[in-house]
Motif scaffolding. Structure first.
Motif, PDB file in Angstrom:
ATOM      1  N   GLY A 113      -0.013   7.412  18.865  1.00  0.00           N
ATOM      2  CA  GLY A 113       1.399   7.492  18.498  1.00  0.00           C
ATOM      3  C   GLY A 113       2.306   6.591  19.291  1.00  0.00           C
ATOM      4  N   GLY A 114       1.764   5.742  20.137  1.00  0.00           N
ATOM      5  CA  GLY A 114       2.603   4.885  20.974  1.00  0.00           C
ATOM      6  C   GLY A 114       2.951   5.566  22.277  1.00  0.00           C
ATOM      7  N   ALA A 115       3.976   5.102  22.934  1.00  0.00           N
ATOM      8  CA  ALA A 115       4.379   5.645  24.234  1.00  0.00           C
ATOM      9  C   ALA A 115       4.963   7.037  24.059  1.00  0.00           C
ATOM     10  CB  ALA A 115       5.386   4.728  24.900  1.00  0.00           C
ATOM     11  N   ASN A 116       4.437   7.970  24.814  1.00  0.00           N
ATOM     12  CA  ASN A 116       4.887   9.354  24.792  1.00  0.00           C
ATOM     13  C   ASN A 116       5.600   9.616  26.118  1.00  0.00           C
ATOM     14  OD1 ASN A 116       5.240  12.072  24.583  1.00  0.00           O
ATOM     15  ND2 ASN A 116       3.089  12.581  24.357  1.00  0.00           N
ATOM     16  N   ARG A 117       6.839   9.996  26.067  1.00  0.00           N
ATOM     17  CA  ARG A 117       7.622  10.150  27.291  1.00  0.00           C
ATOM     18  C   ARG A 117       7.083  11.241  28.202  1.00  0.00           C
ATOM     19  NH1 ARG A 117      13.781  10.612  26.002  1.00  0.00           N
ATOM     20  NH2 ARG A 117      12.993  12.676  25.545  1.00  0.00           N
ATOM     21  N   THR A 118       6.340  12.190  27.670  1.00  0.00           N
ATOM     22  CA  THR A 118       5.861  13.300  28.483  1.00  0.00           C
ATOM     23  C   THR A 118       4.414  13.124  28.927  1.00  0.00           C
ATOM     24  OG1 THR A 118       5.206  14.525  26.509  1.00  0.00           O
ATOM     25  CG2 THR A 118       7.428  14.901  27.356  1.00  0.00           C
ATOM     26  N   CYS A 119       3.823  11.960  28.718  1.00  0.00           N
ATOM     27  CA  CYS A 119       2.430  11.728  29.094  1.00  0.00           C
ATOM     28  C   CYS A 119       2.309  11.632  30.615  1.00  0.00           C
ATOM     29  CB  CYS A 119       1.908  10.462  28.434  1.00  0.00           C
ATOM     30  SG  CYS A 119       0.188  10.098  28.845  1.00  0.00           S
TER      31      CYS A 119
ATOM     32  N   THR B 227       4.941   5.203  29.921  1.00  0.00           N
ATOM     33  CA  THR B 227       5.052   3.769  29.654  1.00  0.00           C
ATOM     34  C   THR B 227       4.145   3.318  28.519  1.00  0.00           C
ATOM     35  OG1 THR B 227       3.343   3.241  31.262  1.00  0.00           O
ATOM     36  CG2 THR B 227       5.630   3.279  32.052  1.00  0.00           C
ATOM     37  N   GLY B 228       3.066   4.044  28.256  1.00  0.00           N
ATOM     38  CA  GLY B 228       2.112   3.653  27.228  1.00  0.00           C
ATOM     39  C   GLY B 228       1.061   2.684  27.725  1.00  0.00           C
TER      40      GLY B 228
END
Length: 72
Positions: free
Chosen positions: A37-43, A49-50
């Motif tokens: 899904g691309g960069a996930n802010r909560t990863c 940053t992705g």
């Protein structure tokens, strides 16, 4: 049989040097957890940053740090 072993060792060296060159040219890769899904802010893996450092780059910096700390 000996020629097969030599060929396997040669292929191993070629693959290893190609991966080292790839890691030096492009040390950052996509995050495996965020990739669909691309960069996930909560990863937590990539801090949103992705992008994550490749395993080869992580090993390179680890051994470089050990060498630097051991020669001081």
């Amino acid at each position: 049989m000996a020629s097969a072993i030599v060929l396997l060792v040669l292929c191993l060296f070629i693959v290893t040097f190609c991966y080292i060159g790839f890691c030096l040219a492009s040390p950052w890769g996509r995050c495996a957890r965020c990739a669909p899904g691309g960069a996930n802010r909560t990863c937590r893996a990539c801090s949103g940053t992705g992008m994550r450092p490749r395993i080869g780059w992580q090993l390179w910096t680890y051994f470089r740090r050990i060498h630097r700390d051991g020669t001081r």
